[in-house]
Enzyme design. Structure first.
Site, PDB file in Angstrom:
ATOM      1  N   CYS A   1      42.272  79.118   0.022  1.00 25.45           N
ATOM      2  CA  CYS A   1      40.924  79.451   0.476  1.00 25.45           C
ATOM      3  C   CYS A   1      40.980  79.648   1.990  1.00 25.45           C
ATOM      4  O   CYS A   1      42.000  79.394   2.638  1.00 25.45           O
ATOM      5  CB  CYS A   1      39.953  78.337   0.120  1.00 25.45           C
ATOM      6  SG  CYS A   1      40.317  76.762   0.938  1.00 25.45           S
TER       7      CYS A   1
ATOM      8  N   HIS B   1      40.599  68.127   5.810  1.00 29.78           N
ATOM      9  CA  HIS B   1      39.620  67.296   5.115  1.00 29.78           C
ATOM     10  C   HIS B   1      38.613  66.643   6.052  1.00 29.78           C
ATOM     11  O   HIS B   1      37.613  66.084   5.594  1.00 29.78           O
ATOM     12  CB  HIS B   1      40.350  66.211   4.316  1.00 29.78           C
ATOM     13  CG  HIS B   1      41.475  66.758   3.505  1.00 29.78           C
ATOM     14  ND1 HIS B   1      42.796  66.654   3.899  1.00 29.78           N
ATOM     15  CD2 HIS B   1      41.475  67.445   2.337  1.00 29.78           C
ATOM     16  CE1 HIS B   1      43.558  67.250   2.995  1.00 29.78           C
ATOM     17  NE2 HIS B   1      42.789  67.739   2.052  1.00 29.78           N
TER      18      HIS B   1
ATOM     19  N   GLU C   1      38.214  63.414   2.603  1.00 27.99           N
ATOM     20  CA  GLU C   1      36.978  64.098   2.987  1.00 27.99           C
ATOM     21  C   GLU C   1      35.777  63.163   2.902  1.00 27.99           C
ATOM     22  O   GLU C   1      34.912  63.156   3.790  1.00 27.99           O
ATOM     23  CB  GLU C   1      36.753  65.321   2.101  1.00 27.99           C
ATOM     24  CG  GLU C   1      35.523  66.114   2.500  1.00 27.99           C
ATOM     25  CD  GLU C   1      35.219  67.246   1.541  1.00 27.99           C
ATOM     26  OE1 GLU C   1      34.021  67.549   1.374  1.00 27.99           O
ATOM     27  OE2 GLU C   1      36.158  67.823   0.954  1.00 27.99           O
TER      28      GLU C   1
ATOM     29  N   THR D   1      33.219  68.652  -0.952  1.00 26.15           N
ATOM     30  CA  THR D   1      33.212  70.103  -1.164  1.00 26.15           C
ATOM     31  C   THR D   1      34.054  70.565  -2.341  1.00 26.15           C
ATOM     32  O   THR D   1      33.947  71.718  -2.759  1.00 26.15           O
ATOM     33  CB  THR D   1      33.719  70.838   0.096  1.00 26.15           C
ATOM     34  OG1 THR D   1      35.082  70.466   0.343  1.00 26.15           O
ATOM     35  CG2 THR D   1      32.851  70.521   1.306  1.00 26.15           C
TER      36      THR D   1
ATOM     37  N   SER E   1      45.329  66.693  -5.135  1.00 27.76           N
ATOM     38  CA  SER E   1      44.398  67.765  -4.782  1.00 27.76           C
ATOM     39  C   SER E   1      43.188  67.693  -5.696  1.00 27.76           C
ATOM     40  O   SER E   1      43.272  68.003  -6.887  1.00 27.76           O
ATOM     41  CB  SER E   1      45.078  69.130  -4.912  1.00 27.76           C
ATOM     42  OG  SER E   1      44.125  70.175  -4.885  1.00 27.76           O
TER      43      SER E   1
ATOM     44  N   ASN F   1      40.472  69.540  -5.918  1.00 25.20           N
ATOM     45  CA  ASN F   1      40.008  70.781  -6.539  1.00 25.20           C
ATOM     46  C   ASN F   1      40.952  71.254  -7.632  1.00 25.20           C
ATOM     47  O   ASN F   1      40.522  71.864  -8.611  1.00 25.20           O
ATOM     48  CB  ASN F   1      39.773  71.867  -5.477  1.00 25.20           C
ATOM     49  CG  ASN F   1      41.049  72.480  -4.956  1.00 25.20           C
ATOM     50  OD1 ASN F   1      41.569  73.441  -5.504  1.00 25.20           O
ATOM     51  ND2 ASN F   1      41.562  71.935  -3.863  1.00 25.20           N
TER      52      ASN F   1
END
Length: 332
Positions: free
Chosen positions: A34, A96, A148, A186, A244, A246
């Protein structure tokens, strides 16, 4: 060229083989890096070019073993805390984000800091500070211990309560039900987050939403792509590291979307041949911190096993690019 057909989800299309029994790979698009990860990795690379090694990095710059190993070979030194960094040295903060106490600790050691925090994470930090100034109770949806979440909570420790899953909703206590807002990590599952929000709203009808989505565009896009192909997949392989968030969520989304099975792999060597027995369609995607070279390795391994037809499943086009931190822009 194979025909393009509707995949049953708005905006999703795929080149689908004429022979449905032929072994094939459905390749999710978008996938992989990303804008925030790309910015963070390039930040370390440019810092090394500009200053030479060693460049210290607090925590993994992104949650991917391959990326961290590659940067280590180039001269990056990864540490857990700033007190491991020699006084006056350069330290990069990971994508993060960090709490204000980390910035303060770095300043005490006269460290030269380069902040590679994803701008979308910074947005959540800014929201936390703003709502705290207005004396709101902030319900932060996220996973306990994730970097994060630690950084965001550190922006307003007296106002933030962590809500880690639906079961945690019953334990939430607020001072004023008219001044409650939810924010989120996020990289969460969109569906799971909305389930938690609805449960919170049942308890606190005046619960406020964040000014804009906290779950980042890339997290949402990758989940939508997996949902588009999951019903057709006997197996989904998600390339990504286990730390990770995500990437782990993509496995969950694949299973929830109807895939027969789903597994997380760091690279091609992690693929168990037994997973492919009796399988006709394999879906492949990757987390937001995964370089494309690892996906290509998985595709090559699958081709060796007879899955030599690769068809894209496209649900979005991504063009967003974030500017590098000002401290290293001149190195470009």
């Amino acid at each position: 060229m194979p025909p393009t057909v509707d995949m049953g989800i708005p905006g999703a299309s795929s080149s689908v083989a004429v022979n449905p029994t032929r072994k094939r790979v459905l390749l999710a698009e978008p996938r992989g890096y990303c804008a925030g990860v790309d910015r963070a990795v390039e930040t370390v690379e440019r810092a090394l070019e500009k200053h030479g090694p060693p460049v210290y990095v607090r925590h993994e710059i992104v949650h991917n073993r391959h990326v961290v190993s590659t940067l280590e070979k180039a001269g990056a030194v990864f540490v857990e805390e700033t007190d491991e960094v020699p006084e006056g040295a350069i330290v990069v903060f990971s994508a993060h984000g960090v709490a204000p106490t980390v910035h303060a600790a770095a300043a005490e050691r006269n460290l030269h800091t380069i902040d590679a925090t994803c701008p979308l994470v910074t947005k959540v930090h800014n929201e936390a500070r703003r709502f705290a100034r207005n004396d709101y109770d902030i319900l932060l949806i996220g996973h306990e211990g994730h970097e994060e979440v630690v950084g965001t909570a550190g922006e307003a420790p007296d106002h933030v309560q962590l809500v880690d899953g639906v079961a945690a909703v019953d334990n939430v206590r607020v001072r004023d039900e008219d001044k409650v807002v939810w924010l989120s990590q996020t990289t969460l599952s969109v569906d799971e987050t909305m389930e938690i929000v609805e449960r919170l709203r049942q308890r606190f009808p005046k619960l406020q939403d964040p000014p804009s989505d906290d779950i980042c565009y890339a997290t949402q896009n990758r989940q939508v792509a997996v949902k588009a192909m999951a019903p057709e997949c006997d197996l989904v392989i998600v390339v990504g590291s286990r730390n990770s968030s995500n990437s782990v969520r993509l496995v969950e989304v694949a299973l929830g979307g109807g895939a027969g099975a789903a597994h997380l792999v760091d690279w091609a060597d992690d693929i168990d041949p037994a997973w492919l027995e009796g399988v006709t369609t394999v879906g492949v995607t990757s987390g937001a911190s995964v370089p494309e070279v690892l996906v290509q390795g998985v595709l090559e391994r699958l081709a060796e096993c007879g899955f030599d037809v690769v068809q894209p499943v496209t649900t979005a086009q991504e063009t967003l690019v974030f500017a590098l931190p000002r401290e290293i822009r001149s190195a470009r």
